[in-house]
Design a protein around this motif. Structure first.
Motif, mmCIF file in Angstrom:
data_model
loop_
_atom_site.group_PDB
_atom_site.id
_atom_site.type_symbol
_atom_site.label_atom_id
_atom_site.label_comp_id
_atom_site.label_asym_id
_atom_site.label_seq_id
_atom_site.Cartn_x
_atom_site.Cartn_y
_atom_site.Cartn_z
ATOM 1 N N THR A 1 -3.004 14.359 4.234
ATOM 2 C CA THR A 1 -1.952 13.402 4.580
ATOM 3 C C THR A 1 -2.532 12.347 5.516
ATOM 4 O OG1 THR A 1 -0.300 15.164 4.417
ATOM 5 C CG2 THR A 1 0.362 13.141 5.541
ATOM 6 N N LEU A 2 -2.444 11.084 5.109
ATOM 7 C CA LEU A 2 -3.055 9.990 5.864
ATOM 8 C C LEU A 2 -2.055 8.867 6.088
ATOM 9 C CD1 LEU A 2 -6.478 9.725 3.961
ATOM 10 C CD2 LEU A 2 -6.071 10.809 6.185
ATOM 11 N N GLU A 3 -2.205 8.220 7.227
ATOM 12 C CA GLU A 3 -1.464 7.001 7.532
ATOM 13 C C GLU A 3 -2.329 5.830 7.070
ATOM 14 O OE1 GLU A 3 1.980 5.104 9.147
ATOM 15 O OE2 GLU A 3 1.540 7.232 8.902
ATOM 16 N N VAL A 4 -1.971 5.229 5.945
ATOM 17 C CA VAL A 4 -2.833 4.244 5.284
ATOM 18 C C VAL A 4 -2.383 2.838 5.639
ATOM 19 C CG1 VAL A 4 -3.685 3.414 3.061
ATOM 20 C CG2 VAL A 4 -3.245 5.852 3.392
ATOM 21 N N PRO A 5 -3.295 1.992 6.150
ATOM 22 C CA PRO A 5 -2.957 0.590 6.434
ATOM 23 C C PRO A 5 -3.033 -0.262 5.166
ATOM 24 C CG PRO A 5 -5.207 1.022 7.129
ATOM 25 C CD PRO A 5 -4.668 2.322 6.596
ATOM 26 N N LEU A 6 -1.907 -0.762 4.698
ATOM 27 C CA LEU A 6 -1.882 -1.591 3.492
ATOM 28 C C LEU A 6 -2.054 -3.056 3.871
ATOM 29 C CD1 LEU A 6 1.081 0.153 1.613
ATOM 30 C CD2 LEU A 6 -1.370 0.637 1.461
ATOM 31 N N GLU A 7 -3.212 -3.377 4.429
ATOM 32 C CA GLU A 7 -3.503 -4.726 4.897
ATOM 33 C C GLU A 7 -4.073 -5.555 3.759
ATOM 34 O OE1 GLU A 7 -6.121 -4.268 8.168
ATOM 35 O OE2 GLU A 7 -4.744 -3.004 9.332
ATOM 36 N N GLN B 1 1.726 3.024 5.691
ATOM 37 C CA GLN B 1 2.513 3.998 4.960
ATOM 38 C C GLN B 1 1.805 5.353 4.945
ATOM 39 O OE1 GLN B 1 5.621 3.439 3.612
ATOM 40 N NE2 GLN B 1 5.473 1.408 4.591
ATOM 41 N N THR B 2 2.606 6.408 4.968
ATOM 42 C CA THR B 2 2.062 7.762 4.935
ATOM 43 C C THR B 2 1.955 8.219 3.479
ATOM 44 O OG1 THR B 2 3.047 8.296 7.075
ATOM 45 C CG2 THR B 2 2.383 10.142 5.679
#
Length: 425
Positions: free
Chosen positions: A61-67, A138-139
């Protein structure tokens, strides 16, 4: 007097020898049963020991930066930009938040191999469905790479070789300690079709393919087999032709199943031009293979109906057809159903005839009809067992457990029907 004593002694010795032989025979039988049970226990222990982990998935489970700058994506509604964007970079950035020291190209490459290859597709699909998420964090819960899953589940098992570097093992251990990598019930295994990556592979496609194939087999083999048994037993004249047919039916029951595969390849695919790897062709081939078993069991069930039933029905004026339909068939039906279910269970476990008609193909999508490309449970197990990846070993064993569950259920149903419906005379 001495003669009588010697005669009695001979009888006594003879009885002792006979009793010894009987005890030895019982011991031999008990030993044979013990060997069979031990073999069965060893088989099930090996299958369950290798397969239970197939019902466990490993996720991260990762907190992904959608930059947008990170993915080179300015407009998430533009299909061309979506096709060219880099969706792996946000995953690497999320992993680097746990391991900021991983900056070199080699370390970044090893870090990216902790996550399954379909993780980037998850990000792309999420942005395609919700373009407004661009620029947010987003997670995501991703499936880990197969090598990571093997390490997490089998690190202490010498039978499995660990293909992670020492650095990757330290990273995985730290992520497990922090609860980022976790194991849970493998719902993916029951929701998806086959895949090149073990962690994404599922058995749903094979289950649906087997069910569709069994529906075709039952729809053809049962009515044809019962009709043939009724005709041969009740209506056919006793001559050389019927004797020839009966002998050949008995011979067909002993023919190797691969012969029926060759027949299906030559007739259904070669002559009629039907498509390969579809449940209809598989069902037709298995129906031909199952027909002799159903005919033989149905004839045995018809023979078991007492002649007095027929004589009583004929005595009150019933025709031959009425005797068969109203009296013989209802009484013989439990035996017919039992034989048919056992024949279907045998067909469910067949592999050789289906390999020849192309049902060994790599099928990703779950079949949605009788003419959709499909595979079946035993063929899917064969494909996984012959794959090089270690993750497929546990999937093959888990598939065997499911196939055994289906076959045991069908045999239990046959026993229950026999006990429930049979009549004693």
């Amino acid at each position: 007097m001495n003669d009588q004593r010697s005669q009695a002694e001979l009888v006594r010795r003879s009885l002792k020898r006979r009793y010894r032989k009987e005890r030895r025979f019982r011991l031999y039988g008990m030993a044979a049963i013990a060997v069979a049970l031990c073999s069965l226990v060893i088989l099930f222990a090996d299958i369950i020991g290798k397969g239970y982990t197939g019902f466990v998935k490993t996720t991260i489970t990762l907190e992904v930066p959608l930059e947008s700058g990170l993915m080179y994506l300015e407009d998430a509604t533009d299909p061309d930009q979506l096709s060219m964007a880099d969706f792996q970079a946000p995953i690497i950035r999320a992993l680097q938040s746990y391991f900021p020291e991983a900056t070199s190209r080699q370390q970044v490459r090893e870090l990216s191999r902790l996550v399954g290859s379909y993780a980037s597709n998850r990000i792309r699909d999420r942005l395609k469905a919700h373009p407004e998420l661009l620029g947010t964090h987003q997670t995501f819960e991703f499936l880990v790479h197969d090598t990571v899953s093997v390490y997490v589940k089998h690190a202490d098992n010498p039978a499995y070789s660990i293909r992670l570097s020492e650095q990757q093992q330290r990273w995985v251990d730290e992520l497990v300690r922090q609860g980022v990598i976790q194991t849970s019930f493998n719902d993916v295994f029951f929701r998806r079709g086959d895949s090149r990556e073990p962690s994404n592979a599922g058995i749903l496609g094979a289950i649906v393919g087997s069910l569709l194939t069994m529906v075709v087999t039952l729809a053809i083999a049962f009515p044809v087999g019962v009709a043939a048994a009724v005709y041969l037993e009740e209506f056919a004249p006793r001559n050389r032709m019927t004797d020839f047919i009966e002998v050949n039916i008995n011979n067909l029951a002993a023919v190797p199943s691969i012969i029926f595969g060759l027949l299906g390849l030559a007739v259904f695919i070669g002559f009629f031009g039907m498509p390969r790897s579809v449940p209809v062709v598989g069902g037709l081939v298995l129906a031909l293979m199952t027909l002799p078993t159903i005919i033989i069991s149905s004839r045995a069930a018809i023979k078991s109906v007492p002649p007095s039933i027929r004589e009583a029905a004929e005595g009150i004026g019933a025709s031959k057809m009425q005797v068969v339909l109203h009296h013989v068939l209802p009484l013989a039906m439990p035996g017919m159903l039992t034989g048919s279910i056992i024949g279907m269970a045998q067909a469910l476990g067949e592999t050789a005839p289906l390999l020849l008609i192309g049902m060994v193909a790599f099928i990703v999508d779950v079949p949605d009809g009788f003419f959709s490309a499909a595979t079946v449970l035993p063929v899917q197990i064969y494909l996984w067992a012959s794959s090089a990846e270690q993750g497929f070993v546990e999937l093959a064993s888990a598939g065997i457990m499911i196939l055994l569950a289906f076959m045991i259920t069908m045999n239990a149903l046959a026993i229950w029907l026999r006990k429930r419906l049979e009549r004693r005379w």
